[in-house]
Write a protein that holds these residues in place. Structure first.
Motif: not given
Length: 303
Positions: A14-21, A89-94, A148-157
């Motif tokens: 329920s915490k706002p702005n917490n999509a990564v977790v 995967n989760m480490l890179f996502l975080f 694939a989703g994590v790579f999108a975030i990695v390259v996006g960042a």
């Protein structure tokens, strides 16, 4: 110890702005559930049944098989079975997701993850079905994992803040643009290896990460439909509030101008100024921003 695990999960969700977790939690729940159910199926002598069910969450390369389980284009990028697969995967996502979340807000994290997963899955099926090299693998090939989703975030960042620096063990400070380039290159040379499908999906996710941030810097959010769709689905499960109508007699006091709510637009940073700040980040890195510019970007990310 105050509270329990259920309460901690509820607070994180329920915490706002917490999509990564939140994305990490979904992946962990699916992973733990799969491993627990496998134990019960093993004990009952129904291991084959477990894997038959588990395959329904994975994305098949064969188009005919996919049409029988179309939901797998989404479920596959929340599904893991091996511990080290989900761990990395989760480490890179975080690590990389926090950059997007802090400066572009949670909605962009979700959009990047979902778009990357969809693009990776589609590219995987397309390549496997149209390039003869993969012809003998199509029938039995299945894909799972958040890569694939994590790579999108990695390259996006990396596109958003190319000069942002991570301190890597035994290596020292490394700009994230070089980390992204390295992993994209490794995925490319792996497209003819044992995990060819996964590596192809990585490239699809990476392409989305580059496109998403490039278009966002131009003022176009190509992932807005993802958030709109999720909000629509959520609204279907929310109870409609009851409207209480009250009747009052007598004359109403005329509304004075001073009684009207004041506009909240005061102090809002113009979009052109936000775009200029983002351009500055792309050219010189986040460290080049002044304290005032960082505050304006932070305020804009919360809207």
């Amino acid at each position: 110890m105050n509270g329990g695990i259920k309460e901690e999960f509820s607070n994180a969700w329920s915490k706002p702005n917490n999509a990564v977790v939140q994305i990490i939690l979904i992946n962990l729940i699916v992973f733990v559930a799969a491993r627990v159910f496998k134990v019960f199926f093993d004990l009952s002598g129904a291991t084959d049944t477990f894997f038959w069910i588990f395959r329904k969450l994975q994305l098949p390369a064969d188009v005919g098989s996919f049409l029988l389980q179309p939901w797998s284009i989404v479920t596959y990028f929340f599904t893991h079975f091996d511990f080290f697969h989900i761990l990395f995967n989760m480490l890179f996502l975080f690590w990389f997701g926090r950059i997007i979340q802090e400066f572009l807000n949670s909605k962009r994290v979700i959009a990047l993850y979902v778009l990357g997963g969809l693009a990776g899955g589609i590219l995987y099926m397309f390549i496997y079905n149209f390039l003869p090299f993969y012809g003998d693998r199509v029938a039995e090939s299945m894909m799972l994992g958040a890569s694939a989703g994590v790579f999108a975030i990695v390259v996006g960042a990396a596109v958003f803040m190319p000069n942002y620096t991570f301190f890597l063990l035994f290596i020292g400070p490394v700009k994230i643009k070089y980390i992204a380039i390295f992993y994209v290159f490794m995925s490319f040379i792996g497209t003819t290896g044992a995990n060819a499908g996964g590596e192809i999906a990585h490239l699809g996710g990476a392409l989305v990460g580059w496109m998403y941030i490039s278009q966002l810097n131009k003022g176009t959010d190509i992932g807005s439909w993802v958030i709109s769709f999720i909000q629509f689905v959520k609204s279907m499960f929310k109870p409609q509030p009851k409207i209480k109508v009250t009747h009052r007699s007598g004359n109403r006091r005329p509304t004075k101008k001073s009684d009207q709510p004041k506009s909240s637009s005061a102090g809002k940073t113009p979009q052109a100024e936000i775009d200029a700040i983002l351009d500055k980040i792309s050219e010189k890195g986040y460290e080049s921003l002044s304290k005032d510019e960082k505050q304006k970007l932070f305020n804009a990310s919360k809207k």
